[in-house]
Design a protein around this motif. Structure first.
Motif, PDB file in Angstrom:
ATOM      1  N   ASP A  72      19.790  21.503  -0.276  1.00  0.00           N
ATOM      2  CA  ASP A  72      19.822  22.954  -0.066  1.00  0.00           C
ATOM      3  C   ASP A  72      18.449  23.595  -0.227  1.00  0.00           C
ATOM      4  N   ASN A  73      17.582  22.970  -1.026  1.00  0.00           N
ATOM      5  CA  ASN A  73      16.322  23.604  -1.414  1.00  0.00           C
ATOM      6  C   ASN A  73      15.149  22.635  -1.255  1.00  0.00           C
ATOM      7  N   ALA A  74      15.258  21.708  -0.328  1.00  0.00           N
ATOM      8  CA  ALA A  74      14.189  20.733  -0.108  1.00  0.00           C
ATOM      9  C   ALA A  74      14.277  20.257   1.335  1.00  0.00           C
ATOM     10  N   PRO A  75      13.194  19.705   1.850  1.00  0.00           N
ATOM     11  CA  PRO A  75      13.222  19.219   3.231  1.00  0.00           C
ATOM     12  C   PRO A  75      14.210  18.060   3.400  1.00  0.00           C
ATOM     13  N   ILE A  76      14.641  17.848   4.633  1.00  0.00           N
ATOM     14  CA  ILE A  76      15.479  16.691   4.957  1.00  0.00           C
ATOM     15  C   ILE A  76      14.660  15.426   4.707  1.00  0.00           C
ATOM     16  N   VAL A  77      15.301  14.457   4.084  1.00  0.00           N
ATOM     17  CA  VAL A  77      14.653  13.174   3.817  1.00  0.00           C
ATOM     18  C   VAL A  77      15.346  12.123   4.675  1.00  0.00           C
ATOM     19  N   VAL A  78      14.568  11.365   5.430  1.00  0.00           N
ATOM     20  CA  VAL A  78      15.101  10.316   6.292  1.00  0.00           C
ATOM     21  C   VAL A  78      14.790   8.968   5.657  1.00  0.00           C
ATOM     22  N   VAL A  79      15.848   8.158   5.471  1.00  0.00           N
ATOM     23  CA  VAL A  79      15.702   6.861   4.814  1.00  0.00           C
ATOM     24  C   VAL A  79      16.460   5.822   5.637  1.00  0.00           C
ATOM     25  N   ARG A  80      15.896   4.650   5.752  1.00  0.00           N
ATOM     26  CA  ARG A  80      16.602   3.569   6.452  1.00  0.00           C
ATOM     27  C   ARG A  80      17.853   3.200   5.672  1.00  0.00           C
ATOM     28  N   ARG A  81      18.937   2.937   6.384  1.00  0.00           N
ATOM     29  CA  ARG A  81      20.256   2.671   5.780  1.00  0.00           C
ATOM     30  C   ARG A  81      20.210   1.566   4.735  1.00  0.00           C
ATOM     31  N   GLU A  82      19.427   0.525   4.968  1.00  0.00           N
ATOM     32  CA  GLU A  82      19.397  -0.600   4.023  1.00  0.00           C
ATOM     33  C   GLU A  82      18.739  -0.258   2.688  1.00  0.00           C
ATOM     34  N   HIS A  83      18.094   0.895   2.601  1.00  0.00           N
ATOM     35  CA  HIS A  83      17.474   1.328   1.346  1.00  0.00           C
ATOM     36  C   HIS A  83      18.350   2.303   0.557  1.00  0.00           C
ATOM     37  N   VAL A  84      19.571   2.566   1.055  1.00  0.00           N
ATOM     38  CA  VAL A  84      20.453   3.561   0.441  1.00  0.00           C
ATOM     39  C   VAL A  84      21.737   2.904  -0.028  1.00  0.00           C
ATOM     40  N   ASP A  85      22.102   3.157  -1.291  1.00  0.00           N
ATOM     41  CA  ASP A  85      23.416   2.800  -1.811  1.00  0.00           C
ATOM     42  C   ASP A  85      24.193   4.092  -2.005  1.00  0.00           C
ATOM     43  N   ILE A  86      25.378   4.169  -1.423  1.00  0.00           N
ATOM     44  CA  ILE A  86      26.237   5.335  -1.633  1.00  0.00           C
ATOM     45  C   ILE A  86      27.019   5.066  -2.912  1.00  0.00           C
ATOM     46  N   VAL A  87      26.685   5.799  -3.963  1.00  0.00           N
ATOM     47  CA  VAL A  87      27.218   5.555  -5.293  1.00  0.00           C
ATOM     48  C   VAL A  87      28.607   6.155  -5.458  1.00  0.00           C
ATOM     49  N   GLY A  88      28.833   7.351  -4.915  1.00  0.00           N
ATOM     50  CA  GLY A  88      30.129   7.996  -5.068  1.00  0.00           C
ATOM     51  C   GLY A  88      30.111   9.412  -4.551  1.00  0.00           C
ATOM     52  N   LYS A  89      31.262  10.049  -4.664  1.00  0.00           N
ATOM     53  CA  LYS A  89      31.450  11.422  -4.208  1.00  0.00           C
ATOM     54  C   LYS A  89      31.529  12.356  -5.410  1.00  0.00           C
ATOM     55  N   VAL A  90      30.863  13.503  -5.329  1.00  0.00           N
ATOM     56  CA  VAL A  90      30.974  14.528  -6.373  1.00  0.00           C
ATOM     57  C   VAL A  90      32.339  15.182  -6.197  1.00  0.00           C
ATOM     58  N   VAL A  91      33.179  15.083  -7.245  1.00  0.00           N
ATOM     59  CA  VAL A  91      34.550  15.598  -7.167  1.00  0.00           C
ATOM     60  C   VAL A  91      34.799  16.783  -8.095  1.00  0.00           C
ATOM     61  N   GLY A  92      33.823  17.128  -8.898  1.00  0.00           N
ATOM     62  CA  GLY A  92      33.991  18.248  -9.813  1.00  0.00           C
ATOM     63  C   GLY A  92      32.692  18.542 -10.525  1.00  0.00           C
ATOM     64  N   GLY A  93      32.733  19.563 -11.360  1.00  0.00           N
ATOM     65  CA  GLY A  93      31.525  19.888 -12.089  1.00  0.00           C
ATOM     66  C   GLY A  93      31.733  21.004 -13.071  1.00  0.00           C
ATOM     67  N   THR A  94      30.804  21.106 -13.989  1.00  0.00           N
ATOM     68  CA  THR A  94      30.769  22.163 -14.978  1.00  0.00           C
ATOM     69  C   THR A  94      29.416  22.837 -14.866  1.00  0.00           C
ATOM     70  N   PHE A  95      29.442  24.125 -14.557  1.00  0.00           N
ATOM     71  CA  PHE A  95      28.198  24.852 -14.375  1.00  0.00           C
ATOM     72  C   PHE A  95      27.841  25.569 -15.663  1.00  0.00           C
ATOM     73  N   ILE A  96      26.675  25.233 -16.217  1.00  0.00           N
ATOM     74  CA  ILE A  96      26.300  25.827 -17.495  1.00  0.00           C
ATOM     75  C   ILE A  96      25.730  27.226 -17.348  1.00  0.00           C
ATOM     76  N   ASN A  97      25.314  27.601 -16.164  1.00  0.00           N
ATOM     77  CA  ASN A  97      24.700  28.904 -15.942  1.00  0.00           C
ATOM     78  C   ASN A  97      25.360  29.561 -14.735  1.00  0.00           C
ATOM     79  N   LYS A  98      26.640  29.893 -14.868  1.00  0.00           N
ATOM     80  CA  LYS A  98      27.453  30.356 -13.745  1.00  0.00           C
ATOM     81  C   LYS A  98      26.899  31.595 -13.060  1.00  0.00           C
ATOM     82  N   GLU A  99      26.276  32.515 -13.799  1.00  0.00           N
ATOM     83  CA  GLU A  99      25.817  33.753 -13.182  1.00  0.00           C
ATOM     84  C   GLU A  99      24.672  33.518 -12.198  1.00  0.00           C
ATOM     85  N   ASN A 100      23.994  32.381 -12.289  1.00  0.00           N
ATOM     86  CA  ASN A 100      22.906  32.099 -11.357  1.00  0.00           C
ATOM     87  C   ASN A 100      23.342  31.297 -10.140  1.00  0.00           C
ATOM     88  N   HIS A 101      24.611  30.897 -10.086  1.00  0.00           N
ATOM     89  CA  HIS A 101      25.097  30.143  -8.934  1.00  0.00           C
ATOM     90  C   HIS A 101      25.414  31.079  -7.789  1.00  0.00           C
TER      91      HIS A 101
END
Length: 108
Positions: A72-101
């Protein structure tokens, strides 16, 4: 971008470091990651990717044999597929500073 905070059997929590996903995700937010869920490469799902031994939270898409990491706040990064491991999906979160979101930003 983040470090391991604690873990459970299936999901685990990561604390965000850095600002590449602001205003959606802020430094200090805690994200719940499910390694059993494969995030869609449609530019919509938030994923945890491991690239050259560094972890990143971003949306992503595929272009041929390349992964385009979409921040959202950085340039697109292009990486060859063999250098990337998909670790998992973000399914939830706790925002410590909600008023700034950004308005309407939620994770469950």
């Amino acid at each position: 971008m983040m470090r391991d905070e604690c873990s459970t059997q299936e999901t685990y929590m990561l604390e965000v470091e850095g600002d590449a996903m602001e205003p959606t995700i802020l430094e200090g937010d805690i994200l719940e990651v499910d390694p059993l869920q494969e995030p869609k490469s449609n530019g919509q799902d938030l994923a945890v990717l491991k690239v050259h031994d560094k972890y990143h939270v971003c949306r992503f898409t595929r272009f041929g044999r390349q992964i385009l990491m979409l921040h959202d706040n950085a340039p697109i990064v292009v990486v060859r597929r063999e250098h990337v491991d998909i670790v998992g999906k973000v399914v939830g979160g706790t925002f410590i500073n909600k008023e700034n979101h950004s308005a309407g930003n939620t994770m469950v």
